[in-house]
Design an enzyme around this catalytic site. Structure first.
Site, PDB file in Angstrom:
ATOM      1  CE  LYS A 128      -3.748   4.853   0.802  1.00  0.00           C
ATOM      2  NZ  LYS A 128      -2.311   4.519   0.748  1.00  0.00           N
ATOM      3  CG  ASP A 160      -1.783   1.232   1.304  1.00  0.00           C
ATOM      4  OD1 ASP A 160      -2.946   1.132   0.892  1.00  0.00           O
ATOM      5  OD2 ASP A 160      -1.297   2.292   1.759  1.00  0.00           O
ATOM      6  CE1 TYR A 177       0.680   8.049   2.419  1.00  0.00           C
ATOM      7  CE2 TYR A 177       1.182   5.788   1.804  1.00  0.00           C
ATOM      8  CZ  TYR A 177       0.379   6.695   2.442  1.00  0.00           C
ATOM      9  OH  TYR A 177      -0.735   6.259   3.109  1.00  0.00           O
ATOM     10  CB  ILE A 228      -1.654  -1.791   5.352  1.00  0.00           C
ATOM     11  CG1 ILE A 228      -2.570  -0.608   5.710  1.00  0.00           C
ATOM     12  CG2 ILE A 228      -2.256  -2.573   4.198  1.00  0.00           C
ATOM     13  CD1 ILE A 228      -2.640   0.457   4.631  1.00  0.00           C
ATOM     14  CG  LEU A 263       0.596  -1.719  15.171  1.00  0.00           C
ATOM     15  CD1 LEU A 263       2.078  -2.074  15.086  1.00  0.00           C
ATOM     16  CD2 LEU A 263      -0.184  -2.841  15.851  1.00  0.00           C
ATOM     17  CE  LYS A 322       6.203   3.367   9.224  1.00  0.00           C
ATOM     18  NZ  LYS A 322       6.417   4.766   9.609  1.00  0.00           N
ATOM     19  CB  SER A 323       8.155  -2.281  10.299  1.00  0.00           C
ATOM     20  OG  SER A 323       9.420  -2.305  10.941  1.00  0.00           O
ATOM     21  CB  VAL A 324      12.116   0.758   7.640  1.00  0.00           C
ATOM     22  CG1 VAL A 324      11.154   1.673   6.902  1.00  0.00           C
ATOM     23  CG2 VAL A 324      12.570   1.400   8.950  1.00  0.00           C
ATOM     24  NE  ARG A 379       9.275  -4.344  15.912  1.00  0.00           N
ATOM     25  CZ  ARG A 379       9.571  -3.122  16.381  1.00  0.00           C
ATOM     26  NH1 ARG A 379       8.809  -2.101  16.057  1.00  0.00           N
ATOM     27  NH2 ARG A 379      10.593  -2.943  17.181  1.00  0.00           N
ATOM     28  CG  HIS A 435      -4.644   9.808   0.500  1.00  0.00           C
ATOM     29  ND1 HIS A 435      -3.315   9.808   0.193  1.00  0.00           N
ATOM     30  CD2 HIS A 435      -4.712   9.330   1.772  1.00  0.00           C
ATOM     31  CE1 HIS A 435      -2.611   9.364   1.218  1.00  0.00           C
ATOM     32  NE2 HIS A 435      -3.443   9.068   2.194  1.00  0.00           N
ATOM     33  CG  ASN A 474       4.491  -5.979  12.273  1.00  0.00           C
ATOM     34  OD1 ASN A 474       4.491  -6.118  13.486  1.00  0.00           O
ATOM     35  ND2 ASN A 474       4.851  -4.834  11.699  1.00  0.00           N
TER      36      ASN A 474
END
Length: 273
Positions: free
Chosen positions: A75, A45, A50, A228, A190, A230-232, A236, A108, A240
């Site tokens: 979006k 997503d 972004y 959805i 979260l 998110k992490s980099v 993690r 969006h 998830n």
């Protein structure tokens, strides 16, 4: 591992657990998406605003995965709303992603002060009719915004992606979705970490041997929500996705339900333009 899917109102299936890239810089996005694809995510997503659609596209191209294995969402931003502007914005998003279609295209925000979302929705209708998007949806729409779309169009949004987490459970909105066959998708699932220390969450985590984040993601899945995170961080990102080997009890669900407190991490859709 196979992630379960949710069947949308047009028959298209979306993975119930996907990977978001909100606030990930473009130069970091390719590695993050590559790690997610390697871990087993197949739904990605992103959004024009972004600034990382190109990074997503690079990761998809480098993955070696067949296009039909992937579910890609992007979006249209508020400044690009309106019929013609949306069609131009979509072409630009496709170019940055390096794709010939997207699986889900969303408005969006309703941006009610602009009052262009009905014209924007007509553009999404055309994109769907032309086969350039597999499903059309919205994001951050309230019941009143959704009702205007339903009253003006024969195409019911397949998805409404909204802020949703134990601190903002959106019960009225989810009930509206259920009545009209609109799938609920959660961004900020979260609450940017704000709910992870809640006593109900930490108690369930201690009992199940899972992390608080995993407990919250499991809660989303059991609600039937598309989610959805998110992490980099590769560890993690994998963690998830590791939420399919336990379930919450009725007592767990009741304890989390009591956490609802109108906690917003983002703007209110009626006020954001």
């Amino acid at each position: 591992m196979t992630v379960p899917t949710v069947k949308l109102n047009n028959g298209v299936e979306i993975p119930q657990l996907g990977f978001g890239v909100f606030q990930v810089p473009d130069e970091e996005t390719t590695a993050a998406v590559a790690a997610a694809l390697e871990a087993g995510y197949r739904s990605i997503d992103t959004a024009a605003v972004y600034g990382n659609e190109a990074g997503v596209g690079r990761a998809l191209a480098d993955s070696g995965l067949a296009r039909e294995e992937l579910f890609v969402t992007t979006k249209v931003w508020n400044a690009d709303q309106g019929y013609d502007a949306t069609l131009r914005a979509f072409d630009a998003s496709l170019d940055r992603l390096g794709l010939d279609h997207v699986d889900l295209y969303l408005i969006h925000w309703p941006a009610p002060a602009r009052d262009l979302y009905l014209d924007t929705w007509r553009a999404l209708e055309k994109l769907a009719a032309d086969g350039r998007i597999r499903a059309a949806g919205v994001s951050n729409f309230q019941p009143a915004h959704l009702q205007r779309v339903l009253d003006s169009s024969g195409l019911v949004p397949a998805v409404n992606q909204v802020e949703l987490h134990p601190g903002l459970q959106q019960s009225e909105l989810r009930a509206f979705h259920a009545r009209h066959g609109i799938a609920t998708e959660a961004w900020s699932p979260l609450a940017q970490g704000a709910v992870l220390a809640d006593p109900a969450i930490t108690a369930i985590a201690a009992r199940t041997g899972k992390s608080p984040a995993q407990v919250v993601l499991r809660w989303h899945l059991e609600l039937g929500t598309v989610v959805i995170p998110k992490s980099v961080t590769p560890a993690r990102i994998r963690q998830n996705l590791d939420v399919f080997d336990f379930r919450l009890t009725e007592q767990d669900l009741a304890a989390i339900a009591a956490d609802d407190r109108e906690l917003r991490t983002g703007p209110h859709p009626d006020l954001f333009d």
